[in-house]
Scaffold this motif. Structure first.
Motif, short mmCIF file in Angstrom:
data_model
loop_
_atom_site.label_atom_id
_atom_site.label_comp_id
_atom_site.label_asym_id
_atom_site.label_seq_id
_atom_site.Cartn_x
_atom_site.Cartn_y
_atom_site.Cartn_z
N ALA A 228 3.56 15.14 39.14
CA ALA A 228 2.29 15.64 38.60
C ALA A 228 2.25 17.16 38.64
O ALA A 228 1.73 17.79 37.73
CB ALA A 228 1.12 15.04 39.38
N LYS A 229 2.79 17.74 39.68
CA LYS A 229 2.84 19.21 39.80
C LYS A 229 3.72 19.81 38.72
O LYS A 229 3.41 20.85 38.16
CB LYS A 229 3.34 19.59 41.20
N LEU B 55 4.29 18.42 35.77
CA LEU B 55 3.58 18.22 34.51
C LEU B 55 2.37 19.14 34.36
O LEU B 55 1.95 19.42 33.24
CB LEU B 55 3.13 16.76 34.39
N LEU B 56 1.82 19.59 35.48
CA LEU B 56 0.62 20.43 35.47
C LEU B 56 0.89 21.66 36.33
O LEU B 56 0.39 21.78 37.45
CB LEU B 56 -0.56 19.63 36.02
N THR C 220 -1.14 19.59 47.51
CA THR C 220 -0.61 18.85 46.37
C THR C 220 0.07 17.57 46.81
O THR C 220 -0.05 16.53 46.17
CB THR C 220 0.38 19.73 45.58
N ILE D 5 1.53 8.24 39.02
CA ILE D 5 1.56 9.58 38.44
C ILE D 5 0.24 9.89 37.76
O ILE D 5 -0.30 11.00 37.89
CB ILE D 5 2.75 9.73 37.48
N ALA D 6 -0.32 8.93 37.04
CA ALA D 6 -1.61 9.14 36.38
C ALA D 6 -2.71 9.40 37.41
O ALA D 6 -3.54 10.29 37.23
CB ALA D 6 -1.97 7.93 35.51
N SER E 59 -2.31 10.68 40.37
CA SER E 59 -2.06 12.00 40.92
C SER E 59 -2.52 13.10 39.98
O SER E 59 -3.10 14.10 40.42
CB SER E 59 -0.57 12.18 41.21
N LEU E 60 -2.27 12.93 38.69
CA LEU E 60 -2.72 13.92 37.71
C LEU E 60 -4.24 14.03 37.68
O LEU E 60 -4.79 15.14 37.65
CB LEU E 60 -2.20 13.57 36.32
N ILE F 195 -6.24 17.43 38.74
CA ILE F 195 -7.16 18.10 37.82
C ILE F 195 -8.54 18.21 38.45
O ILE F 195 -9.17 19.28 38.39
CB ILE F 195 -7.20 17.36 36.47
#
Length: 88
Positions: free
Chosen positions: A17-18, A20-21, A32, A69-70, A72-73, A77
């Motif tokens: 996630a980190k 990806l973002l 994180t 993962i979703a 975590s994202l 956010i």
């Protein structure tokens, strides 16, 4: 998959996630990582509860990884929105 498996999955999902973002997070690496672990648990629970997709016992299940993962994202956010300006 046991609790240790979910923690490892959360660590890896938080790292993904980190990636990806990207950007600075208010909590740094430890924050994180904890968000990744919480996101894995949250994503897995939401997947089982609302999408009627049971959590697999297999560590390498694609749906389990996707939900972790979703989750975590989403938490990353939300964390940035709430605490994004606290780190200068």
């Amino acid at each position: 998959m046991g609790i240790i498996g979910w923690i490892i999955l959360g660590l890896l999902a938080g790292g993904i996630a980190k990636v990806l973002l990207p950007g600075r997070d208010p909590g740094g690496l430890i924050g994180t990582t904890l968000i990744g672990i919480a996101g894995a648990f949250t994503g897995g629970w939401l997947s089982a509860k609302f999408l009627n997709r049971s959590i697999q016992n297999d560590f390498f299940d694609l749906a389990t990884w996707g939900s972790a993962i979703a989750g975590s994202l989403v938490l990353l956010i939300a964390y940035r929105l709430l605490f994004g300006n606290s780190r200068n």
